[in-house]
Design a protein around this motif. Structure first.
Motif, PDB file in Angstrom:
ATOM      1  N   CYS A   1      35.902   4.595 -21.406  1.00  0.00           N
ATOM      2  CA  CYS A   1      35.083   3.500 -21.955  1.00  0.00           C
ATOM      3  C   CYS A   1      33.997   3.052 -20.978  1.00  0.00           C
ATOM      4  CB  CYS A   1      35.949   2.335 -22.408  1.00  0.00           C
ATOM      5  SG  CYS A   1      36.692   1.419 -21.055  1.00  0.00           S
TER       6      CYS A   1
ATOM      7  N   ASN B   1      40.018  -0.688 -29.327  1.00  0.00           N
ATOM      8  CA  ASN B   1      40.234  -1.704 -30.361  1.00  0.00           C
ATOM      9  C   ASN B   1      39.295  -1.502 -31.551  1.00  0.00           C
ATOM     10  OD1 ASN B   1      42.229  -2.761 -28.807  1.00  0.00           O
ATOM     11  ND2 ASN B   1      41.061  -4.505 -28.046  1.00  0.00           N
ATOM     12  N   GLY B   2      39.172  -0.244 -31.970  1.00  0.00           N
ATOM     13  CA  GLY B   2      38.406   0.082 -33.171  1.00  0.00           C
ATOM     14  C   GLY B   2      36.927   0.308 -32.946  1.00  0.00           C
ATOM     15  N   LYS B   3      36.431   0.046 -31.744  1.00  0.00           N
ATOM     16  CA  LYS B   3      34.999   0.203 -31.469  1.00  0.00           C
ATOM     17  C   LYS B   3      34.763   1.480 -30.680  1.00  0.00           C
ATOM     18  CE  LYS B   3      31.503  -2.720 -29.804  1.00  0.00           C
ATOM     19  NZ  LYS B   3      31.126  -3.802 -28.956  1.00  0.00           N
ATOM     20  N   LYS B   4      33.783   2.263 -31.095  1.00  0.00           N
ATOM     21  CA  LYS B   4      33.519   3.545 -30.423  1.00  0.00           C
ATOM     22  C   LYS B   4      33.100   3.316 -28.966  1.00  0.00           C
ATOM     23  CE  LYS B   4      31.888   8.007 -31.498  1.00  0.00           C
ATOM     24  NZ  LYS B   4      31.532   8.964 -32.423  1.00  0.00           N
ATOM     25  N   VAL B   5      33.626   4.135 -28.076  1.00  0.00           N
ATOM     26  CA  VAL B   5      33.264   3.998 -26.659  1.00  0.00           C
ATOM     27  C   VAL B   5      32.725   5.321 -26.134  1.00  0.00           C
ATOM     28  CG1 VAL B   5      34.880   2.134 -26.077  1.00  0.00           C
ATOM     29  CG2 VAL B   5      35.653   4.528 -25.918  1.00  0.00           C
TER      30      VAL B   5
ATOM     31  N   PHE C   1      37.869   5.410 -29.140  1.00  0.00           N
ATOM     32  CA  PHE C   1      37.715   4.027 -29.604  1.00  0.00           C
ATOM     33  C   PHE C   1      38.552   3.066 -28.776  1.00  0.00           C
ATOM     34  CE2 PHE C   1      36.828   6.980 -32.923  1.00  0.00           C
ATOM     35  CZ  PHE C   1      35.725   6.451 -33.587  1.00  0.00           C
TER      36      PHE C   1
END
Ligand code: IPD
Length: 261
Positions: free
Chosen positions: A196, A135-139, A133
């Motif tokens: 990412c 900043n909290g978003k899945k990558v 993740f």
């Protein structure tokens, strides 16, 4: 508090301290270690202290390997690998390309990692089996499979011990075959960039466990691959190669420095 919550909070707190201290760095607070090329700042020591004390309070039975304070080994199943400021040379020059890198290893393998770049406000987190993740978003890793379009990261850590012709030969083999090669100065951050999808790959020799332990779990949880220069699992001792997986074998082919004839 879960291990991941602890990692997130500790990385954010450590990064905030590093950031504050970067604004106050003066020559007297920057020192040489084994060679003049290898620097440490007072901030590295302060940040490592904060992280190590946090681990000791919360996980008193765990081992810790810190870049600045070395290893405290109780011979247990779990060990934390801490690089308080990965990219110290960049940090000491005032650039934004440095990170706090914290990894939890179980029986020698990374199972969770945090890489936080406070000037860029980017927190990369991964836990084995749960994904990676930003900043909290899945990558996830990039899907580019054409080496000519690849952007790769690298570093020259092996030069700290003196000249390294193999490193230069490897560099000379890769550069003409890819789109771009970047050198931001923090291996942990460059591994996070592979995770990412900003980079297709990364390679470097001369790295230490605390440089890569968090980045490795980021890359693998994002769907990529990490190996040593020969494709085996002995990284970082025998070099570190990370990629989106699709380009891994082609990258490995370029890691051999043997010259014909
Ligand atoms: C360094 C960084 C750099 C790499 C060096 C490392 P440090 O870590 O990761 O990118 O090229 O080999 O030693 O010493 O700044 O924590």
């Amino acid at each position: 508090m879960s291990v991941m919550d602890f990692m997130r909070e500790t990385a954010l707190e450590a990064g905030a301290l590093a950031l504050r201290e970067q604004g106050r760095l003066e020559p007297g607070r920057i020192h040489s270690k084994a060679s003049v090329k290898d620097v440490v700042t007072d901030a590295d020591l302060m940040v490592e202290k904060l992280v190590v004390e946090g681990i000791r309070d919360r996980f008193p039975e765990h081992d810790i390997l810190g870049e600045e304070t070395g290893a405290s080994r109780k011979g247990g199943e779990y060990c934390w690998a801490v690089d308080p400021i990965d990219g110290t040379a960049s940090y000491a020059r005032g650039t934004p390309f440095f990170s706090v890198s914290i990894a939890l290893m179980r029986n020698g393998e990374s199972v969770a990692g945090a890489v936080f770049a406070p000037r860029l406000d980017e927190l990369f987190l991964a836990e084995r089996g749960a994904g990676a993740f930003l900043n909290g978003k899945k990558v996830s890793v990039s899907t580019r499979d054409d080496l000519r379009l690849a952007m790769l990261g690298t570093g020259f850590g092996s030069f700290r011990g003196g000249d390294d012709d193999d490193c230069l030969r490897r560099f000379a083999r890769v550069v003409p075959e890819v789109s771009e090669v970047r050198r931001c100065g923090s291996a942990a951050l460059e591994l996070a960039y592979v995770a990412c999808g900003r980079y297709e790959g990364f390679w470097e020799t001369g790295l230490k466990l605390y440089d890569v332990a968090a980045g490795v779990v980021l890359v693998t949880e994002a769907g990529g691959r990490v190996s040593d220069l020969l494709g085996g699992g002995d990284f970082p001792a025998k070099g570190t190669v990370a990629s989106n997986g699709l380009l891994h074998d082609r990258l490995l082919e370029r890691m051999t420095t043997e010259r014909p004839g």
